[in-house]
Design a protein around this motif. Structure first.
Motif, PDB file in Angstrom:
ATOM      1  N   ASP A 102     -48.159  -2.742   5.716  1.00 49.83           N
ATOM      2  CA  ASP A 102     -47.077  -2.989   6.670  1.00 49.83           C
ATOM      3  C   ASP A 102     -45.885  -3.715   6.068  1.00 49.83           C
ATOM      4  O   ASP A 102     -44.903  -3.980   6.771  1.00 49.83           O
ATOM      5  CB  ASP A 102     -47.610  -3.791   7.865  1.00 49.83           C
ATOM      6  N   CYS A 103     -45.956  -4.060   4.777  1.00 43.60           N
ATOM      7  CA  CYS A 103     -44.816  -4.729   4.143  1.00 43.60           C
ATOM      8  C   CYS A 103     -44.518  -4.177   2.749  1.00 43.60           C
ATOM      9  O   CYS A 103     -43.859  -4.840   1.938  1.00 43.60           O
ATOM     10  CB  CYS A 103     -45.033  -6.241   4.086  1.00 43.60           C
ATOM     11  N   THR A 104     -44.982  -2.953   2.480  1.00 42.58           N
ATOM     12  CA  THR A 104     -44.821  -2.347   1.153  1.00 42.58           C
ATOM     13  C   THR A 104     -43.661  -1.354   1.121  1.00 42.58           C
ATOM     14  O   THR A 104     -43.517  -0.510   2.015  1.00 42.58           O
ATOM     15  CB  THR A 104     -46.118  -1.637   0.732  1.00 42.58           C
ATOM     16  N   LEU A 105     -42.870  -1.449   0.058  1.00 42.82           N
ATOM     17  CA  LEU A 105     -41.787  -0.511  -0.225  1.00 42.82           C
ATOM     18  C   LEU A 105     -42.161   0.304  -1.459  1.00 42.82           C
ATOM     19  O   LEU A 105     -42.616  -0.258  -2.464  1.00 42.82           O
ATOM     20  CB  LEU A 105     -40.486  -1.261  -0.512  1.00 42.82           C
ATOM     21  N   VAL A 106     -41.981   1.616  -1.398  1.00 37.08           N
ATOM     22  CA  VAL A 106     -42.186   2.468  -2.571  1.00 37.08           C
ATOM     23  C   VAL A 106     -40.825   2.711  -3.206  1.00 37.08           C
ATOM     24  O   VAL A 106     -39.895   3.168  -2.548  1.00 37.08           O
ATOM     25  CB  VAL A 106     -42.863   3.792  -2.196  1.00 37.08           C
ATOM     26  N   THR A 107     -40.698   2.381  -4.491  1.00 35.54           N
ATOM     27  CA  THR A 107     -39.407   2.381  -5.154  1.00 35.54           C
ATOM     28  C   THR A 107     -39.456   3.110  -6.499  1.00 35.54           C
ATOM     29  O   THR A 107     -40.534   3.302  -7.075  1.00 35.54           O
ATOM     30  CB  THR A 107     -38.922   0.938  -5.421  1.00 35.54           C
ATOM     31  N   GLU A 108     -38.266   3.461  -6.984  1.00 40.11           N
ATOM     32  CA  GLU A 108     -38.109   3.990  -8.336  1.00 40.11           C
ATOM     33  C   GLU A 108     -37.311   2.988  -9.152  1.00 40.11           C
ATOM     34  O   GLU A 108     -36.233   2.558  -8.747  1.00 40.11           O
ATOM     35  CB  GLU A 108     -37.402   5.337  -8.322  1.00 40.11           C
ATOM     36  N   GLU A 109     -37.842   2.627 -10.305  1.00 40.17           N
ATOM     37  CA  GLU A 109     -37.245   1.589 -11.145  1.00 40.17           C
ATOM     38  C   GLU A 109     -36.121   2.148 -12.016  1.00 40.17           C
ATOM     39  O   GLU A 109     -36.248   3.210 -12.622  1.00 40.17           O
ATOM     40  CB  GLU A 109     -38.325   0.986 -12.039  1.00 40.17           C
ATOM     41  N   HIS A 110     -35.007   1.394 -12.081  1.00 38.81           N
ATOM     42  CA  HIS A 110     -33.893   1.695 -12.981  1.00 38.81           C
ATOM     43  C   HIS A 110     -33.589   0.408 -13.756  1.00 38.81           C
ATOM     44  O   HIS A 110     -33.131  -0.577 -13.164  1.00 38.81           O
ATOM     45  CB  HIS A 110     -32.667   2.155 -12.204  1.00 38.81           C
ATOM     46  N   VAL A 111     -33.836   0.413 -15.047  1.00 41.60           N
ATOM     47  CA  VAL A 111     -33.632  -0.777 -15.862  1.00 41.60           C
ATOM     48  C   VAL A 111     -32.159  -0.869 -16.250  1.00 41.60           C
ATOM     49  O   VAL A 111     -31.625   0.024 -16.908  1.00 41.60           O
ATOM     50  CB  VAL A 111     -34.526  -0.761 -17.111  1.00 41.60           C
ATOM     51  N   VAL A 112     -31.507  -1.957 -15.834  1.00 44.16           N
ATOM     52  CA  VAL A 112     -30.100  -2.184 -16.151  1.00 44.16           C
ATOM     53  C   VAL A 112     -29.976  -2.871 -17.503  1.00 44.16           C
ATOM     54  O   VAL A 112     -29.131  -2.503 -18.321  1.00 44.16           O
ATOM     55  CB  VAL A 112     -29.424  -3.044 -15.059  1.00 44.16           C
ATOM     56  N   ARG A 113     -30.797  -3.875 -17.731  1.00 45.16           N
ATOM     57  CA  ARG A 113     -30.840  -4.559 -19.035  1.00 45.16           C
ATOM     58  C   ARG A 113     -32.289  -4.659 -19.466  1.00 45.16           C
ATOM     59  O   ARG A 113     -33.085  -5.358 -18.847  1.00 45.16           O
ATOM     60  CB  ARG A 113     -30.223  -5.953 -18.947  1.00 45.16           C
ATOM     61  N   PRO A 114     -32.672  -3.952 -20.539  1.00 50.15           N
ATOM     62  CA  PRO A 114     -34.045  -4.064 -21.026  1.00 50.15           C
ATOM     63  C   PRO A 114     -34.316  -5.471 -21.537  1.00 50.15           C
ATOM     64  O   PRO A 114     -33.429  -6.153 -22.044  1.00 50.15           O
ATOM     65  CB  PRO A 114     -34.099  -3.046 -22.171  1.00 50.15           C
ATOM     66  N   GLY A 115     -35.548  -5.902 -21.402  1.00 52.46           N
ATOM     67  CA  GLY A 115     -35.947  -7.215 -21.887  1.00 52.46           C
ATOM     68  C   GLY A 115     -37.351  -7.531 -21.452  1.00 52.46           C
ATOM     69  O   GLY A 115     -37.938  -6.851 -20.599  1.00 52.46           O
ATOM     70  N   GLY A 116     -37.894  -8.581 -22.009  1.00 50.74           N
ATOM     71  CA  GLY A 116     -39.268  -8.952 -21.714  1.00 50.74           C
ATOM     72  C   GLY A 116     -39.425  -9.649 -20.375  1.00 50.74           C
ATOM     73  O   GLY A 116     -38.474 -10.200 -19.828  1.00 50.74           O
ATOM     74  N   PHE A 117     -40.649  -9.625 -19.885  1.00 51.51           N
ATOM     75  CA  PHE A 117     -40.987 -10.336 -18.664  1.00 51.51           C
ATOM     76  C   PHE A 117     -41.102 -11.832 -18.961  1.00 51.51           C
ATOM     77  O   PHE A 117     -41.300 -12.254 -20.095  1.00 51.51           O
ATOM     78  CB  PHE A 117     -42.301  -9.822 -18.083  1.00 51.51           C
ATOM     79  N   SER A 118     -40.983 -12.637 -17.910  1.00 51.16           N
ATOM     80  CA  SER A 118     -41.103 -14.080 -18.036  1.00 51.16           C
ATOM     81  C   SER A 118     -41.751 -14.612 -16.763  1.00 51.16           C
ATOM     82  O   SER A 118     -42.258 -13.849 -15.945  1.00 51.16           O
ATOM     83  CB  SER A 118     -39.722 -14.710 -18.252  1.00 51.16           C
ATOM     84  N   VAL A 158     -29.601 -14.210 -18.660  1.00 55.82           N
ATOM     85  CA  VAL A 158     -30.428 -13.148 -18.069  1.00 55.82           C
ATOM     86  C   VAL A 158     -31.207 -12.439 -19.161  1.00 55.82           C
ATOM     87  O   VAL A 158     -30.643 -11.913 -20.114  1.00 55.82           O
ATOM     88  CB  VAL A 158     -29.557 -12.148 -17.289  1.00 55.82           C
ATOM     89  N   ARG A 159     -32.530 -12.426 -19.014  1.00 56.19           N
ATOM     90  CA  ARG A 159     -33.389 -11.766 -20.004  1.00 56.19           C
ATOM     91  C   ARG A 159     -33.582 -10.290 -19.684  1.00 56.19           C
ATOM     92  O   ARG A 159     -33.636  -9.446 -20.587  1.00 56.19           O
ATOM     93  CB  ARG A 159     -34.746 -12.469 -20.048  1.00 56.19           C
ATOM     94  N   ARG A 160     -33.731  -9.969 -18.396  1.00 50.94           N
ATOM     95  CA  ARG A 160     -34.050  -8.599 -17.980  1.00 50.94           C
ATOM     96  C   ARG A 160     -33.431  -8.374 -16.613  1.00 50.94           C
ATOM     97  O   ARG A 160     -33.404  -9.284 -15.770  1.00 50.94           O
ATOM     98  CB  ARG A 160     -35.573  -8.419 -17.914  1.00 50.94           C
ATOM     99  N   SER A 161     -32.927  -7.149 -16.381  1.00 55.34           N
ATOM    100  CA  SER A 161     -32.286  -6.830 -15.108  1.00 55.34           C
ATOM    101  C   SER A 161     -32.713  -5.432 -14.664  1.00 55.34           C
ATOM    102  O   SER A 161     -32.665  -4.477 -15.448  1.00 55.34           O
ATOM    103  CB  SER A 161     -30.757  -6.893 -15.280  1.00 55.34           C
ATOM    104  N   THR A 182     -33.803 -10.033 -11.369  1.00 55.73           N
ATOM    105  CA  THR A 182     -33.064 -10.704 -12.434  1.00 55.73           C
ATOM    106  C   THR A 182     -34.000 -11.732 -13.057  1.00 55.73           C
ATOM    107  O   THR A 182     -34.412 -12.684 -12.392  1.00 55.73           O
ATOM    108  CB  THR A 182     -31.793 -11.386 -11.899  1.00 55.73           C
ATOM    109  N   TRP A 183     -34.360 -11.519 -14.331  1.00 51.30           N
ATOM    110  CA  TRP A 183     -35.372 -12.312 -15.015  1.00 51.30           C
ATOM    111  C   TRP A 183     -34.716 -13.301 -15.979  1.00 51.30           C
ATOM    112  O   TRP A 183     -33.723 -12.980 -16.625  1.00 51.30           O
ATOM    113  CB  TRP A 183     -36.306 -11.406 -15.815  1.00 51.30           C
ATOM    114  N   PHE A 184     -35.326 -14.489 -16.104  1.00 55.58           N
ATOM    115  CA  PHE A 184     -34.801 -15.561 -16.949  1.00 55.58           C
ATOM    116  C   PHE A 184     -35.912 -16.105 -17.844  1.00 55.58           C
ATOM    117  O   PHE A 184     -37.086 -16.080 -17.480  1.00 55.58           O
ATOM    118  CB  PHE A 184     -34.249 -16.690 -16.075  1.00 55.58           C
ATOM    119  N   ALA A 185     -35.513 -16.642 -18.991  1.00 53.95           N
ATOM    120  CA  ALA A 185     -36.500 -17.163 -19.936  1.00 53.95           C
ATOM    121  C   ALA A 185     -37.259 -18.349 -19.359  1.00 53.95           C
ATOM    122  O   ALA A 185     -38.453 -18.511 -19.620  1.00 53.95           O
ATOM    123  CB  ALA A 185     -35.811 -17.566 -21.240  1.00 53.95           C
TER     124      ALA A 185
END
Length: 232
Positions: A102-118, A158-161, A182-185
């Motif tokens: 009841d709270c799930t969205l199905v999405t397609e990912e588009h990477v704006v800035r590649p980078g590692g997870f944090s 910004v590490r990853r977007s 928007t991911w940060f170190a």
């Protein structure tokens, strides 16, 4: 890549610490199933960050999960599995305020800035304004995210977007068109980015132009559990 993304509240019988621990156990329970486990190739459980400020996001939700899907159809198809009904759903009801379906969205990912997870990220759940089409929102937000994250403040912090475009009809109460990441170190980089007046003014202006602000949500997050594990 397709992702199932959910934004949720905890069962009010659980404290915040109990919720985080039970949520990790829920992920481990998925790993014991024969039919459910193969639907997913990524788990990123995000709780409300310790760096949260009411001026920067909502505290109306307790967690968000970014689940990588092996196949788009599995985003909602997984909920039809008998193992979900018999194993996962009873556990969901004990942990969350509502079933995950009841709270799930199905999405397609588009990477704006590649980078590692944090461990530290900001999620924006965006609902378009009535005067803006889905494609206009996607195109203009893609340009905005690219521009903001390549400014001096963004480029250094910004590490990853990522932009996730909602591709299946969302459940009632979750009428979003895009979910951005928007991911940060670290938490300090996230604080500095959110505190940069020029960046936030530009963001706020475009958000007001493109989005239904009353139905758009920002969630300042810290990763509680992930699979594969995030390297600290």
């Amino acid at each position: 890549m397709f992702k199932a993304i959910y934004l949720t509240r905890r069962n009010p019988a659980l404290s915040q610490d109990e919720f985080w621990e039970r949520w990790k156990q829920h992920s481990a329970l998925t790993g014991t199933t024969r039919r459910i486990r193969p639907y997913y190739n990524q788990v990123v459980q995000c709780g409300l960050s310790d760096a949260f400020d009411a001026a920067e996001g909502t505290d109306a939700y307790d967690g968000a999960n970014l689940l990588g899907l092996v196949d788009r159809s599995g985003g909602y198809g997984v909920f039809d599995e008998p193992e979900h009904r018999d194993i996962m759903l009873p556990d969901e009801i004990a942990i969350f305020a509502q079933p995950i379906r009841d709270c799930t969205l199905v999405t397609e990912e588009h990477v704006v800035r590649p980078g590692g997870f944090s461990r530290h990220l900001v999620l924006h759940f965006l609902k378009r304004a009535e005067t803006v089409t889905e494609q206009q929102l996607f195109d203009q937000w893609l340009a905005l995210q690219d521009e903001l994250h390549n400014r001096p403040a963004g480029a250094d912090l910004v590490r990853r977007s990522v932009i996730n475009k909602v591709v299946e009809t969302p459940p009632a109460g979750y009428p979003f068109d895009l979910v951005t990441e928007t991911w940060f170190a670290d938490a300090e980089a996230m604080r500095r980015y959110l505190g940069d007046a020029s960046t936030q003014d530009a963001f706020g202006k475009r958000r007001a132009e493109l989005c239904d602000d009353g139905r758009t949500i920002s969630f300042v997050a810290r990763v509680n559990h992930s699979r594969p594990p995030i390297e600290d």
